[in-house]
Design a protein around this motif. Structure first.
Motif, PDB file in Angstrom:
ATOM      1  N   ASN A   9      -5.096   8.563  13.568  1.00 12.97           N
ATOM      2  CA  ASN A   9      -6.068   7.575  13.068  1.00 12.97           C
ATOM      3  C   ASN A   9      -5.378   6.682  12.018  1.00 12.97           C
ATOM      4  OD1 ASN A   9      -8.306   6.148  12.343  1.00 12.97           O
ATOM      5  ND2 ASN A   9      -9.312   7.844  11.265  1.00 12.97           N
ATOM      6  N   TYR A  10      -4.602   5.718  12.505  1.00 13.53           N
ATOM      7  CA  TYR A  10      -3.865   4.847  11.588  1.00 13.53           C
ATOM      8  C   TYR A  10      -4.789   3.941  10.763  1.00 13.53           C
ATOM      9  CZ  TYR A  10       0.178   6.487  14.199  1.00 13.53           C
ATOM     10  OH  TYR A  10       1.134   7.288  14.774  1.00 13.53           O
ATOM     11  N   PRO A  11      -5.859   3.354  11.370  1.00 19.31           N
ATOM     12  CA  PRO A  11      -6.775   2.578  10.512  1.00 19.31           C
ATOM     13  C   PRO A  11      -7.377   3.418   9.394  1.00 19.31           C
ATOM     14  CG  PRO A  11      -7.151   2.096  12.849  1.00 19.31           C
ATOM     15  CD  PRO A  11      -6.218   3.261  12.794  1.00 19.31           C
ATOM     16  N   GLY A  12      -7.687   4.692   9.702  1.00 16.25           N
ATOM     17  CA  GLY A  12      -8.243   5.563   8.671  1.00 16.25           C
ATOM     18  C   GLY A  12      -7.252   5.816   7.543  1.00 16.25           C
ATOM     19  N   LEU A  13      -5.952   5.940   7.881  1.00 18.85           N
ATOM     20  CA  LEU A  13      -4.944   6.150   6.845  1.00 18.85           C
ATOM     21  C   LEU A  13      -4.833   4.931   5.924  1.00 18.85           C
ATOM     22  CD1 LEU A  13      -2.203   7.846   9.045  1.00 18.85           C
ATOM     23  CD2 LEU A  13      -3.698   8.952   7.379  1.00 18.85           C
ATOM     24  N   ILE A  14      -4.934   3.733   6.524  1.00 21.16           N
ATOM     25  CA  ILE A  14      -4.901   2.500   5.709  1.00 21.16           C
ATOM     26  C   ILE A  14      -6.111   2.452   4.777  1.00 21.16           C
ATOM     27  CG2 ILE A  14      -5.029  -0.010   5.806  1.00 21.16           C
ATOM     28  CD1 ILE A  14      -2.326   0.982   6.613  1.00 21.16           C
ATOM     29  N   LEU A  56       0.848  -1.199   0.000  1.00 22.43           N
ATOM     30  CA  LEU A  56       0.000   0.000   0.000  1.00 22.43           C
ATOM     31  C   LEU A  56       0.881   1.246   0.000  1.00 22.43           C
ATOM     32  CD1 LEU A  56      -2.746  -0.911   2.644  1.00 22.43           C
ATOM     33  CD2 LEU A  56      -2.923  -1.017   0.159  1.00 22.43           C
ATOM     34  N   SER A  57       0.395   2.281  -0.671  1.00 22.40           N
ATOM     35  CA  SER A  57       1.048   3.593  -0.624  1.00 22.40           C
ATOM     36  C   SER A  57       0.191   4.485   0.265  1.00 22.40           C
ATOM     37  CB  SER A  57       1.171   4.192  -2.034  1.00 22.40           C
ATOM     38  OG  SER A  57       1.980   3.358  -2.841  1.00 22.40           O
ATOM     39  N   VAL A  58       0.698   4.800   1.439  1.00 18.13           N
ATOM     40  CA  VAL A  58      -0.098   5.492   2.463  1.00 18.13           C
ATOM     41  C   VAL A  58       0.387   6.926   2.591  1.00 18.13           C
ATOM     42  CG1 VAL A  58      -0.889   5.429   4.858  1.00 18.13           C
ATOM     43  CG2 VAL A  58      -0.300   3.284   3.686  1.00 18.13           C
ATOM     44  N   ASP A  59      -0.549   7.876   2.424  1.00 20.34           N
ATOM     45  CA  ASP A  59      -0.231   9.289   2.645  1.00 20.34           C
ATOM     46  C   ASP A  59      -0.242   9.582   4.141  1.00 20.34           C
ATOM     47  OD1 ASP A  59       0.003   9.861  -0.056  1.00 20.34           O
ATOM     48  OD2 ASP A  59      -2.162  10.198  -0.278  1.00 20.34           O
ATOM     49  N   LEU A  60       0.750  10.361   4.599  1.00 21.80           N
ATOM     50  CA  LEU A  60       0.843  10.720   6.014  1.00 21.80           C
ATOM     51  C   LEU A  60       0.838  12.237   6.144  1.00 21.80           C
ATOM     52  CD1 LEU A  60       3.657   8.192   7.060  1.00 21.80           C
ATOM     53  CD2 LEU A  60       1.187   7.892   7.276  1.00 21.80           C
ATOM     54  N   PRO A  61      -0.337  12.876   5.969  1.00 18.55           N
ATOM     55  CA  PRO A  61      -0.384  14.346   6.052  1.00 18.55           C
ATOM     56  C   PRO A  61      -0.076  14.831   7.465  1.00 18.55           C
ATOM     57  CG  PRO A  61      -2.596  13.427   5.875  1.00 18.55           C
ATOM     58  CD  PRO A  61      -1.660  12.291   5.683  1.00 18.55           C
ATOM     59  N   LYS A  62       0.662  15.938   7.556  1.00 16.74           N
ATOM     60  CA  LYS A  62       1.061  16.462   8.863  1.00 16.74           C
ATOM     61  C   LYS A  62      -0.147  16.849   9.712  1.00 16.74           C
ATOM     62  CE  LYS A  62       5.621  18.173   7.534  1.00 16.74           C
ATOM     63  NZ  LYS A  62       6.518  19.363   7.422  1.00 16.74           N
ATOM     64  N   ALA A  63      -1.213  17.233   9.050  1.00 17.33           N
ATOM     65  CA  ALA A  63      -2.401  17.668   9.799  1.00 17.33           C
ATOM     66  C   ALA A  63      -3.026  16.543  10.611  1.00 17.33           C
ATOM     67  CB  ALA A  63      -3.431  18.252   8.833  1.00 17.33           C
ATOM     68  N   ASP A  64      -2.752  15.315  10.255  1.00 19.10           N
ATOM     69  CA  ASP A  64      -3.362  14.180  10.953  1.00 19.10           C
ATOM     70  C   ASP A  64      -2.546  13.727  12.160  1.00 19.10           C
ATOM     71  OD1 ASP A  64      -5.223  14.326   9.027  1.00 19.10           O
ATOM     72  OD2 ASP A  64      -4.763  12.410   8.041  1.00 19.10           O
ATOM     73  N   PHE A  65      -1.416  14.363  12.452  1.00 17.27           N
ATOM     74  CA  PHE A  65      -0.549  13.876  13.521  1.00 17.27           C
ATOM     75  C   PHE A  65      -0.302  14.955  14.564  1.00 17.27           C
ATOM     76  CE2 PHE A  65       0.379  11.136   9.954  1.00 17.27           C
ATOM     77  CZ  PHE A  65       0.474   9.876  10.541  1.00 17.27           C
ATOM     78  N   ASP A  66      -0.270  14.545  15.801  1.00 17.58           N
ATOM     79  CA  ASP A  66       0.162  15.382  16.914  1.00 17.58           C
ATOM     80  C   ASP A  66       1.529  14.858  17.347  1.00 17.58           C
ATOM     81  OD1 ASP A  66       0.632  16.790  19.176  1.00 17.58           O
ATOM     82  OD2 ASP A  66      -1.131  16.067  20.288  1.00 17.58           O
ATOM     83  N   LEU A  75       8.931  10.550   8.436  1.00 19.66           N
ATOM     84  CA  LEU A  75       8.027  10.080   7.382  1.00 19.66           C
ATOM     85  C   LEU A  75       6.746  10.891   7.333  1.00 19.66           C
ATOM     86  CD1 LEU A  75       8.386   6.204   7.862  1.00 19.66           C
ATOM     87  CD2 LEU A  75       9.420   7.604   6.080  1.00 19.66           C
ATOM     88  N   ILE A  76       6.420  11.579   8.418  1.00 15.90           N
ATOM     89  CA  ILE A  76       5.178  12.363   8.460  1.00 15.90           C
ATOM     90  C   ILE A  76       5.271  13.500   7.439  1.00 15.90           C
ATOM     91  CG2 ILE A  76       3.734  13.839   9.908  1.00 15.90           C
ATOM     92  CD1 ILE A  76       4.651  12.208  12.308  1.00 15.90           C
ATOM     93  N   GLY A  77       4.231  13.621   6.647  1.00 18.05           N
ATOM     94  CA  GLY A  77       4.224  14.610   5.572  1.00 18.05           C
ATOM     95  C   GLY A  77       4.631  14.031   4.237  1.00 18.05           C
ATOM     96  N   THR A  78       4.904  12.737   4.215  1.00 21.07           N
ATOM     97  CA  THR A  78       5.300  12.077   2.962  1.00 21.07           C
ATOM     98  C   THR A  78       4.320  10.933   2.656  1.00 21.07           C
ATOM     99  OG1 THR A  78       6.725  10.465   4.063  1.00 21.07           O
ATOM    100  CG2 THR A  78       7.721  12.579   3.453  1.00 21.07           C
ATOM    101  N   THR A  79       4.596  10.232   1.592  1.00 18.64           N
ATOM    102  CA  THR A  79       3.836   9.021   1.237  1.00 18.64           C
ATOM    103  C   THR A  79       4.768   7.827   1.365  1.00 18.64           C
ATOM    104  OG1 THR A  79       2.415  10.247  -0.295  1.00 18.64           O
ATOM    105  CG2 THR A  79       2.523   7.857  -0.562  1.00 18.64           C
ATOM    106  N   VAL A  80       4.391   6.882   2.198  1.00 20.16           N
ATOM    107  CA  VAL A  80       5.241   5.716   2.432  1.00 20.16           C
ATOM    108  C   VAL A  80       4.619   4.501   1.730  1.00 20.16           C
ATOM    109  CG1 VAL A  80       6.131   6.552   4.627  1.00 20.16           C
ATOM    110  CG2 VAL A  80       4.061   5.144   4.588  1.00 20.16           C
ATOM    111  N   THR A  81       5.480   3.649   1.256  1.00 24.31           N
ATOM    112  CA  THR A  81       5.046   2.386   0.635  1.00 24.31           C
ATOM    113  C   THR A  81       5.421   1.244   1.571  1.00 24.31           C
ATOM    114  OG1 THR A  81       5.367   3.300  -1.577  1.00 24.31           O
ATOM    115  CG2 THR A  81       5.246   0.903  -1.371  1.00 24.31           C
ATOM    116  N   ILE A  82       4.426   0.548   2.061  1.00 33.15           N
ATOM    117  CA  ILE A  82       4.681  -0.531   3.024  1.00 33.15           C
ATOM    118  C   ILE A  82       3.947  -1.797   2.593  1.00 33.15           C
ATOM    119  CG2 ILE A  82       5.042   1.011   4.990  1.00 33.15           C
ATOM    120  CD1 ILE A  82       2.188   0.396   5.882  1.00 33.15           C
TER     121      ILE A  82
END
Length: 423
Positions: free
Chosen positions: A81-86, A63-73, A128-135
């Protein structure tokens, strides 16, 4: 009646043919019994290996998962919300999926453990936050069963656990090179889980090893000392005879009786922590003590009396004779008996069920008083689970258990051959 002129040798020769035929039949029955035993053993191993070898591989989805900075504290990464990102990654891959039921079917292709894997990845590397990771994340157990051939595409849609839409999505992912089979490290590194693709044997295996450590450190010195006293020092009277008879009888007592004894004495009376390797080791010590005592006494008996007589003849005391001459010569046999007793303890389930080691425990035990289970009990629990994926897990765990049992018996043979003295 034999003729008076018939000689004894004639009578013997006349019966020789019948005797030879009888001996041949006896040898045939013996060889046939051995062949039958080996055949059933081969069938058993074939059945276990054919059912369990596939558990050592696991289906993964990329999966290629986007990790927008707005979603992280950054002060509390666990709240994201990691399930939501998946789920977002899956929806981006299949934007045509819109209905609620289709989305639910799409999300079910990936294991629930994918969110935890993503969480560990982000916590381990915040850049990795703010990037798109492939896992690569584990697929759901139904998808895994499909790629292992246990779910057929040819059966009607209503009779399989994956519908036609899910199969088309999987075909798309496979066509893009986003599905592959990998060695299942989770099986060896994780504890138990309700999700078959996330279940492993590490917790049960650690519990078994901790339990065996306690059993070994208690049963070997106690059993060895009891055998030396009974064989070398105990007077011959009716009390000693009664003790010996009871030790022999205890070796034949069903193992679940020792579990009941451990429940009544160790847990209810001494309040030893329930479901812990400590109480498991104490119960298995009671169970293996008769085996170790009997094997150790047989090893001591095998030392020739001339060794004792020679030592006593040059002025050694009884204690010196036993400690310096008899015990070292008997030690290989005593160790062999102890290892065989440990091997039996490793495969026991019934006494552990009575002391609570049948509980569902996810965490890896870190000490002798932590809640834990054992490998045979883990196999029992998985065998009772309805999911198809647990069938292969059960067989794979049996293969691991058999491997350790064979290894322990192999060590016993090596010790016996290495240190055995023939007289």
């Amino acid at each position: 009646m034999n003729s008076p002129t018939e000689k004894t040798i004639d009578i013997v020769k006349r019966g020789l043919g019948k005797r030879y035929r009888s001996e041949k039949r006896f040898r045939f029955y013996g060889v046939f019994a051995i062949f039958l035993s080996l055949l059933f053993l081969a069938l058993l191993f074939t059945s276990i290996i054919s059912s369990g070898y596939s558990a050592f591989r696991q289906t993964y989805i990329q999966l290629s998962v986007d990790l927008p900075k707005a979603d992280f504290d950054f002060n509390n990464l666990d709240q994201a919300n990691y399930p939501g990102l998946i789920k977002n990654a899956l929806r981006e891959k299949f934007p045509q999926v819109s209905s609620r039921s289709d989305k639910k079917a799409l999300y079910s292709l990936v294991s629930s453990g994918a969110a935890f894997q993503l969480q560990d990845l982000v916590k381990g590397n915040q850049s990795l936050i703010g990037t798109t990771v492939t896992i690569w994340v584990p697929a759901d157990d139904d998808v895994d069963m499909f790629y292992k051939g246990y779910i057929s595409r040819d059966v009607p849609e209503g009779n399989r656990r994956l519908n036609d839409k899910q199969l088309s999505w999987l075909d798309t992912l496979e066509g893009n090179g986003r599905i592959e089979m990998r060695f299942n490290t989770t099986f060896f590194s994780a504890g138990d889980s309700r999700e078959p693709e996330l279940a492993g044997i590490r917790g049960a295996f650690t519990g078994s090893m901790l339990t065996l450590l306690i059993t070994l450190f208690l049963s070997f010195p106690i059993g060895g000392a009891a055998a030396v006293y009974l064989q070398e020092f105990a007077p011959r009277n009716r009390w000693i005879d009664m003790v010996e008879v009871n030790i022999n009888n205890l070796a034949a007592v069903p193992s679940i009786v020792f579990g009941l004894l451990g429940l009544a004495v160790f847990i209810n009376f001494f309040h030893v922590p329930r479901s812990s390797p400590l109480v498991g080791g104490l119960v298995l010590t009671l169970m293996t003590l008769p085996i170790i005592i009997i094997a150790s006494r047989a090893a001591l008996q095998s030392v020739p009396p001339s060794i004792r007589e020679a030592a006593l003849g040059v002025g050694a005391s009884k204690m010196q004779t036993v400690a310096h001459h008899v015990l070292p010569l008997a030690m290989p046999g005593m160790l062999t008996g102890t290892i065989i007793g440990m091997a039996r303890a490793l495969g026991e389930t019934a006494p552990l069920l009575m002391i609570g080691m049948v509980a569902f425990i996810v965490d890896i035990p870190g000490g002798f008083t932590d809640p834990s289970t054992a490998l045979p009990v883990q196999i029992y629990l998985w065998a009772d689970s309805p999911e198809r994926a647990f069938v292969e897990k059960t067989s794979a765990a049996i293969m691991v258990l058999l491997a350790f049992l064979i290894a322990m018996n192999f060590i016993a043979v090596i010790l016996r051959n290495r240190f055995e003295r023939r007289w």
